[in-house]
Structures are given as structure tokens and as C-alpha cells.
Enzyme design. Sequence first.
Site, PDB file in Angstrom:
ATOM      1  N   GLU A   1      -4.160  -9.233   3.693  1.00 40.24           N
ATOM      2  CA  GLU A   1      -5.264  -8.910   4.978  1.00 40.24           C
ATOM      3  C   GLU A   1      -6.256  -9.783   5.193  1.00 40.24           C
ATOM      4  O   GLU A   1      -6.649 -10.149   6.604  1.00 40.24           O
ATOM      5  CB  GLU A   1      -5.410  -7.658   5.082  1.00 40.24           C
ATOM      6  CG  GLU A   1      -4.178  -6.602   5.201  1.00 40.24           C
ATOM      7  CD  GLU A   1      -3.357  -6.214   4.226  1.00 40.24           C
ATOM      8  OE1 GLU A   1      -2.669  -5.276   4.154  1.00 40.24           O
ATOM      9  OE2 GLU A   1      -3.760  -6.881   2.902  1.00 40.24           O
TER      10      GLU A   1
ATOM     11  N   GLU B   1       0.872  -1.171  -0.120  1.00 37.91           N
ATOM     12  CA  GLU B   1       0.021  -0.013  -0.022  1.00 37.91           C
ATOM     13  C   GLU B   1       0.914   1.404  -0.152  1.00 37.91           C
ATOM     14  O   GLU B   1       0.571   2.085  -0.737  1.00 37.91           O
ATOM     15  CB  GLU B   1      -0.894  -0.170   1.281  1.00 37.91           C
ATOM     16  CG  GLU B   1      -1.987  -1.108   0.950  1.00 37.91           C
ATOM     17  CD  GLU B   1      -2.804  -1.178   2.365  1.00 37.91           C
ATOM     18  OE1 GLU B   1      -3.953  -0.858   2.521  1.00 37.91           O
ATOM     19  OE2 GLU B   1      -2.165  -1.800   3.379  1.00 37.91           O
TER      20      GLU B   1
END
Length: 688
Positions: free
Chosen positions: A150, A129
Site C-alpha cells: 500500500e 491482512e
Amino acid sequence: MSIAAPNEVVTKALLRLVDVPGLDRPAALITLDNGFDHKKPNTLGPGGLTSLDEAITAAHAAKPAFVAVTGKPYIFCVGADLTGLPLLTDRAQALEIGQLGHRVFARLKDSDVPTFAFVNGAAMGGGLELALHCHYRTLSAGATALALPEVSLGIIPGWGGTQLLPNLVGIPAATQVIIQNPLMQNKMLKPKQAAEMGLADILLEPADFLERSLEWAAGVVRGEHTVTRPEVDREMWDGVLFFAKQTLDARLHGAVPSANRALELLGLAKEADFAAGTAAEDEALADLVFSPELRSGLYAFDLVQRRAKRPAGAPDRDLARPVTKVGIVGAGLMASQLALLFARRLQVPVVLTDLDQARVDKGVAYVHEQIEKSVSKGRMDKGTAAKLYGLVSGSVDKSVFADADFVIEAVFEDLNVKKQVWAELEKIVKPEAVLATNTSSLSVTAMAADLEHPERVVGFHFFNPVAVLPLLEIVRGERTDDATLATAFAVGKQLKKSSVLVKDAPAFVVNRLLTRFLGTVFAAVDAGTPLEVANNALDPLGLPMRPLALLQLVGPAVAHHVGGILHAAFPDRFDVSENLKRIAEAGKPIVIDDEINAEVANLLVVGDQPLTAEQVRQNALDALAQEIQLMLDEGVVAEAQDIDLCLILGAGWPFHLGGVTPYLDRTGTTERVTGKRFLPAGVASLPA
């Protein structure tokens, strides 16, 4: 309010100004480095984010030509420091973690100076990210792990991933990376695949990656390189998410809340502005941080990342003997898969034997075909392929095993057959050669009982498909010595398998538990429960496949055979189902296109006491709890953690269950069945 874990290993963001030819101002290069080698990857906790924030401030103050972020050798950044998540005590702390990451990363996205991510190695979760927030990305062809995992842990990409990725690579690819891949045993992107997807702007070779990245970035700044990205198709956005939701519901039945929250966030990314989208990420993260699925996910992650690398009870590795040649008894499918694996990983000669030349030739041909497929798909270069061709051979004469250091049998699952094989081989092989059996259920001790040297026989149980499932059950017989066991563990590590030490007990761990589990389902069918009800009863757990699909994968004949062995050992708990026998003898597929085969259903003879789905499910969970406790009492494995590790790595049971014992604990099943928990409160669960 502190949100830092007391034991956080702070990743420092180290700034240096670099002169790059062709630019009149230096580049600001920020290197993430936690001070350890690649075995301890960079992660970002509050301390690391603060350091990055300070480095970005200092970089901009230097008025550079561009700002670039990279990592220490082989590692970019593998995401957030997860050690602090179980320590959070309220929702406000969870919100603060999300907001801190968003605020720091947004400085790269909103920068007036061009920003670059030089992804030199593993980039996962928050690390990926971070790269997505930069204006441009270079990627090393040697990067070993690229993913947003995640969802598999029970949370969502909470630092911009759900908003940035779909608007960069499109919604189909983003859904694959954020939802599909994590739920497929955390499947990673390969660098070439990531570049073709559009996640990186250019793919560079690892040898001089940083130098070429700086040159390429300078070319972008000077206007010599123009980066064009295709327009994202928004017409298909809603349709892709609708299909993904249907698939999730059919497969997981709501058992993974993080997957549904990720879908919602991906839907928001279509039209919402970035601030609104990231605020929604903060809220989702804060909700999920206190979910039982996250606690189980973190527990499972720790098992796979740490316990699997330090097997409990393994002897001193210094006792291991070198293995310079491998022999494989048998040339069927399993044996051929083993031959390919040993040759690829150990890089030593591997020889197969079987009863006749036709079988031997077929086995060797299978290995060659798989090598050719790897070359044609670009997964293997021709030089490596040529070497592997030369390493694998076959013979009908077992004397070829005379100089082998490690011989493994993969013959028919019959104790007398296997004993006959070892009796014959013991007269041929060297006195110190390890004799390994790939048996899935038979006694290693009984197999070695008549040998002159039973101490060198060890169980070496792989799971099918061999190339995919990482578990290796290493079984110590009553007389297996430490040198043999140490060699087995050393070979397992070379094969890149996760080895678990198992006592010589019927069907060991995975097959014993799955047989007990399937046995309760078939007991319900035998009693009169419709196949559909029994098959769907376990849906709330979100298992990788339903019982009948699992049975079809294992093979009804194999399941019936293993069931018979366990029935002989534990007749009070393992019944022999006549209906399972009928299915095995019929030789027909049980499930066709997710529908139960009517021909199979018509074979069954059932009673008149059907169970509800809830009763079937609870019976199955009760049986698992009872069997696990008995296995722990018998010392089949060291601890409950090893049971969970085996189910995760050998049966693909999901992280959100923590394998199985955390789920049994949190549903109250364990205490009701055994009178106590498998794990202390707060381990894989919310604090008491």
C-alpha cells in the site's frame, strides 16, 4: 451513502461444510472466488466484504469445529478493490471503507471458534491482512506474491496490517514488509521467507495444499499440533522506527506521505489496544485517499498491471516466428547477462561469440557462476541447473549462428562496429532470422541501412541490471517489418519483460530523458552551482537516487557518449558538458559513502553564476516537460502513459510521481512550458 464502485467485480465468499477425519463436527470452509480464473485475482470491495460477513455468520451458525478461509486456485486475495477509490467524493466515504473492512475482519480475530487462513496463492494488501486476522495460517510453497504494497501506492495497510503484523513477526520484519519492500519496486516475500519470518505457522506443498491444511488444522483443534510463537521484542521497537525514519528522510525527503503515516501507525502498535490502532488506520486512510500521491500511485499501478501487458502498437502476435536457438554477439558482462536470461526463460540453446577464446570462456564462466550461486542459495534445483549448463555455450566462429532464429548483438556502442557485425552475420544466418541490437542510443535504421534485408533488424534495448529492471524498449526501424516486430514482442514476453514500442529516435525514451535531466544538473554545475546544491536539488521529488549517484551507476563515460549523440541530433537542447568529460576521463568514483568525492569536485571548472536549489529543480522539470512534449509530437511513443511506464520500469522512478507526467501536471510545470496538460484532469490527479 454508497461506497461501492459501479463496476466492482464482487468476490463471493462461498461457504461449504467439510467433514475432516478425527473431528466430530464439520469444518466451515469459506472460499473467496470472483468467478474468473487466476488472471483476474480476487479483490474485496464493499460487495465482497458484505459477502464475507454473511459467510462468517452462516459458518458460525453451523457450529463448526473450526472456520477456515481460502481462495480460488492460485489466488488467495490481492486486497481491496482499488477501482472504487478514485470515485470517492468525501472523507466520510473513505472512513466507511476502512471501518467496514475492520469490522468484518475482526470477526475472525475475535471468534470463539478457531479460525484459519489457508493461504493457497497470492495474498497482498487487504488479502494478507485478512489472513493476519485469523488465529492460524497455513501457506502454500507455490504462493507467488506475498506483500503489503500500500505505501507504494500512496496509502497504508488500512485493514489491520500496521497493528497485527509487528505484534506477530516483530517490528524489524514488519517495517521491512510495510515500508521498505514497497519502496523497493514492490518487492515480494517468497513463501519460505514469509514462513521463516513467522507470518505463517506452517509451509505446505501446493499439490495437495488444501487437504494437508485441513488435516493440520484438525490436528491443532485436537491439540496434536501446538503452535508456539516467539515473544516479540519491544525493547528495540523505538530504535528500529527511529532508524527507519532517518532512512526515509534521507532518501525520500517527505515526498511519500504514506510512508511517514505507516511509521506512525507502527509506533502506535507497540502499546495501543487494537481498537485504538485500527481507528488510527481509518483516519490515516481517509486522509491519504484524497492525496495527489495516491492518484499518481493508482495511475502507475494501472500502467504496470495493464498497459505493460498490452503494449500499444504491437503487431498481431500470430505473425511471430518461433525461436529455437539464440545467438549473442559479444561475451562481455551485458552479453553474459543476456545469455543467462535467454537460457532461463526460453529454455533453448544460447551461444555466445567474441573475438578470442579467452573472452568467450570468461562469458560462459560468468553464466555458470550465476547458475551455481542460484543453486547454493536454494533458488534453483540441480536438475534445472544441469539443463542450463548444457544450453549455454560459446565459440569464436560465428558460423554457429547459422541455425539461430534470433541473434542479438551487445558489442561496443559504435555505429560502424555494429554495422560491420551485421554485414558479417547477414552472410551466415538464415534469411528469416531476427537481428536484434541492444543499442542504447544509436539509430536502428542507420545500422540496417546497408543490409540486404534491413526489415529484420529491430532494437531490443535492455536496462542494467538485466535481471532486475523489467523494461524492454523495442525499437522499430524505418524498414522493420511486422513479423520481425511481432517476434521481438513475443520473445520479450517469454523473457518476462514489459515491452514498450519505441520509434527509432536518438536514445529512444529513458536515456533521452535522463540525459536531458542530468544535462540541466550539469549545466547548473558548469555555471558555478556547488555540486552539493545541484545534487540535492531534486530531493523533494523522492527519486530513487540523486543525480550524481545515477551518473555513477550509468557510468560517466557512457553518459558523456550518449550526451554527444543527442547533442549531434538536438544541439539546441543537449549541451556537451566539459565538466562531465573531465569526470569521465578521471575514472574516479563521484560519490563515496553518499559524500561527493573531493578529488572529483576539484576537477571542475565552473562559472560565476550559481543557481539556487529551487532554480536547478525547476530547470530540470521544465526540461523534462519540454522534452516529453517534443517526443510525443515526434511519435517516439504512442502516448504520455508510455513515457511514464518507461521511467517506472526502466529507471525505477516512483509510483508517487506516477512516473513523471502526473507530477509535472500537478505542479503546473506542463501547462507553463507547453500550454497544456499531458493527462486530462482527474487522470492521476484529483478531479477538477
